[in-house]
Design a protein around this motif. Structure first.
Motif, PDB file in Angstrom:
ATOM      1  N   PRO A   4       0.803  -1.222   0.000  1.00  0.00           N
ATOM      2  CA  PRO A   4       0.000   0.000   0.000  1.00  0.00           C
ATOM      3  C   PRO A   4       0.837   1.275   0.000  1.00  0.00           C
ATOM      4  O   PRO A   4       0.387   2.306  -0.482  1.00  0.00           O
ATOM      5  N   THR A   5       2.055   1.205   0.531  1.00  0.00           N
ATOM      6  CA  THR A   5       2.894   2.397   0.595  1.00  0.00           C
ATOM      7  C   THR A   5       3.395   2.807  -0.780  1.00  0.00           C
ATOM      8  O   THR A   5       3.335   3.980  -1.163  1.00  0.00           O
ATOM      9  N   THR A   6       3.875   1.849  -1.558  1.00  0.00           N
ATOM     10  CA  THR A   6       4.409   2.148  -2.884  1.00  0.00           C
ATOM     11  C   THR A   6       3.365   2.013  -3.985  1.00  0.00           C
ATOM     12  O   THR A   6       3.561   2.488  -5.096  1.00  0.00           O
ATOM     13  N   GLY A   7       2.242   1.324  -3.690  1.00  0.00           N
ATOM     14  CA  GLY A   7       1.221   1.103  -4.697  1.00  0.00           C
ATOM     15  C   GLY A   7       1.551  -0.002  -5.668  1.00  0.00           C
ATOM     16  O   GLY A   7       0.876  -0.158  -6.684  1.00  0.00           O
ATOM     17  N   ARG A   8       2.569  -0.803  -5.351  1.00  0.00           N
ATOM     18  CA  ARG A   8       2.998  -1.851  -6.277  1.00  0.00           C
ATOM     19  C   ARG A   8       2.212  -3.140  -6.060  1.00  0.00           C
ATOM     20  O   ARG A   8       1.761  -3.454  -4.956  1.00  0.00           O
ATOM     21  N   CYS A   9       2.135  -3.902  -7.174  1.00  0.00           N
ATOM     22  CA  CYS A   9       1.558  -5.244  -7.146  1.00  0.00           C
ATOM     23  C   CYS A   9       2.443  -6.118  -8.011  1.00  0.00           C
ATOM     24  O   CYS A   9       2.803  -5.723  -9.136  1.00  0.00           O
ATOM     25  N   ALA A  10       2.839  -7.290  -7.511  1.00  0.00           N
ATOM     26  CA  ALA A  10       3.756  -8.136  -8.272  1.00  0.00           C
ATOM     27  C   ALA A  10       3.485  -9.608  -8.010  1.00  0.00           C
ATOM     28  O   ALA A  10       3.002  -9.989  -6.935  1.00  0.00           O
ATOM     29  N   LEU A  11       3.802 -10.430  -9.005  1.00  0.00           N
ATOM     30  CA  LEU A  11       3.744 -11.886  -8.897  1.00  0.00           C
ATOM     31  C   LEU A  11       5.156 -12.391  -9.148  1.00  0.00           C
ATOM     32  O   LEU A  11       5.741 -12.098 -10.202  1.00  0.00           O
ATOM     33  N   TYR A  12       5.715 -13.149  -8.219  1.00  0.00           N
ATOM     34  CA  TYR A  12       7.128 -13.515  -8.327  1.00  0.00           C
ATOM     35  C   TYR A  12       7.433 -14.744  -7.477  1.00  0.00           C
ATOM     36  O   TYR A  12       6.659 -15.133  -6.583  1.00  0.00           O
ATOM     37  N   TYR A  41      13.152 -13.402 -11.107  1.00  0.00           N
ATOM     38  CA  TYR A  41      12.146 -14.020 -10.242  1.00  0.00           C
ATOM     39  C   TYR A  41      10.724 -13.546 -10.563  1.00  0.00           C
ATOM     40  O   TYR A  41       9.762 -14.092 -10.030  1.00  0.00           O
ATOM     41  N   ILE A  42      10.600 -12.534 -11.416  1.00  0.00           N
ATOM     42  CA  ILE A  42       9.312 -11.845 -11.584  1.00  0.00           C
ATOM     43  C   ILE A  42       8.527 -12.386 -12.776  1.00  0.00           C
ATOM     44  O   ILE A  42       9.061 -12.547 -13.870  1.00  0.00           O
ATOM     45  N   TYR A  43       7.229 -12.621 -12.564  1.00  0.00           N
ATOM     46  CA  TYR A  43       6.298 -12.988 -13.633  1.00  0.00           C
ATOM     47  C   TYR A  43       5.445 -11.792 -14.054  1.00  0.00           C
ATOM     48  O   TYR A  43       5.081 -11.668 -15.226  1.00  0.00           O
ATOM     49  N   PHE A  44       5.123 -10.938 -13.109  1.00  0.00           N
ATOM     50  CA  PHE A  44       4.375  -9.720 -13.397  1.00  0.00           C
ATOM     51  C   PHE A  44       4.757  -8.661 -12.376  1.00  0.00           C
ATOM     52  O   PHE A  44       4.958  -8.962 -11.196  1.00  0.00           O
ATOM     53  N   PHE A  48       6.214  -2.334 -14.624  1.00  0.00           N
ATOM     54  CA  PHE A  48       6.741  -2.625 -15.957  1.00  0.00           C
ATOM     55  C   PHE A  48       5.800  -2.103 -17.046  1.00  0.00           C
ATOM     56  O   PHE A  48       4.589  -2.019 -16.864  1.00  0.00           O
ATOM     57  N   ASN A  49       6.407  -1.803 -18.185  1.00  0.00           N
ATOM     58  CA  ASN A  49       5.647  -1.365 -19.353  1.00  0.00           C
ATOM     59  C   ASN A  49       5.299  -2.594 -20.191  1.00  0.00           C
ATOM     60  O   ASN A  49       6.189  -3.191 -20.823  1.00  0.00           O
ATOM     61  N   TYR A  50       4.035  -2.971 -20.221  1.00  0.00           N
ATOM     62  CA  TYR A  50       3.617  -4.144 -20.974  1.00  0.00           C
ATOM     63  C   TYR A  50       3.147  -3.807 -22.390  1.00  0.00           C
ATOM     64  O   TYR A  50       2.529  -4.635 -23.056  1.00  0.00           O
TER      65      TYR A  50
END
Length: 277
Positions: A4-12, A41-44, A48-50
């Motif tokens: 919540p602090t950085t607003g990031r979401c990742a799958l790894y 290690y990252i899948y999403f 990133f710019n998709y």
């Protein structure tokens, strides 16, 4: 995981088992807030710019005009030169308000800056495609030779890619069961947008990575295509010949120089073939 602090979401995959599982800044969750150092290690990742497709694929037919042969100077039988003019034409209006990335193909080949798209009569037509904040345009110039370069209609297929949107709202991850839409990273990613898809062997559009896509050796070039093949505009057997005569005009034959073609061994970069969904 989300933060919540950085607003990031990742799958790894976790690179280590060290640290708390629920701490976004622990070592095991390093891919979340330090993605550049943990790419393997990252899948999403929402940073990133998709490569969202804003427009296209859009086919544009360009009518290239005929170009007259060069006029040799006094005492010469053949001459090469260029028309001395540059044609700059509109291909497509996108009106995005910024300069987007653009992919283009002609004849199933990716268009690179200064690409030769037609040869004939010793002449060659070159094109470069570029974008402004409102348009996709083409620059054309022609080298001339002893013969006329005929007019030709060529189809250029364009993909205009949007810049990643800014983060909005506070939703880090959401799935709407009614619409089926997934949102991640404060709406930086939404599954109802059109993103480039990797399709090996399925599309002439491509992106190069891991190195240059054009190599120069011996004054000639080798340009690589997304399918792994390459194009060499200067034939390997092209040689410059000098006719020999004596003082009385008797012909003694032609003395040929070395090949003017590409002489290197560059094997090309990594490439991904892509297409719009």
């Amino acid at each position: 995981m989300t933060d919540p602090t950085t607003g990031r979401c990742a799958l790894y995959d976790e690179p280590t088992t060290s640290g708390a599982t629920d701490n976004p800044n622990s070592a095991r969750n390093a891919p979340l807030n330090n993605p550049a150092a943990n790419l393997g290690y990252i899948y999403f990742h929402s940073d990133f710019n998709y490569l969202e497709v804003a427009f296209g694929p859009t086919a544009v037919v360009v009518s290239h005009g005929a170009v007259a042969a060069s006029s040799p100077p006094a005492g010469a039988t053949v001459s090469f030169g260029w028309t001395g003019t540059v044609t700059d034409r509109l291909l497509f209006t996108h009106s995005l308000g910024y300069v987007p990335k653009v992919l283009a193909i002609v004849g199933n080949n990716t268009v690179w800056p200064g690409m030769p798209v037609q040869t004939g009569g010793g002449a060659t037509r070159f094109v470069s495609i570029y974008a402004t904040t409102a348009e996709v345009r083409m620059v054309e110039f022609v080298s001339t030779g002893p013969g006329t370069l005929p007019a030709v209609d060529l189809t250029y297929t364009l993909l205009v890619l949007a810049d990643p949107p800014a983060a909005t709202g506070n939703i880090l991850f959401d799935f709407d069961p009614v619409t089926g839409i997934v949102e991640m990273g404060r709406r930086k990613f939404k599954s109802d947008r059109r993103y480039l898809q990797v399709v090996p062997g399925g599309s002439p559009f491509g992106i190069s990575f891991g190195g240059k896509s054009i190599d120069l050796q011996n004054g000639a070039m080798r340009a690589f295509r997304p399918d792994g093949t390459y194009f060499e505009p200067v034939p390997a057997g092209l040689q410059l010949g000098l006719a020999q005569y004596d003082l009385y005009g008797a012909y003694y034959g032609i003395s040929y120089g070395a090949s003017m073609g590409y002489s290197g061994s560059y094997a090309g970069p990594g490439t991904l073939q892509v297409q719009a969904p």
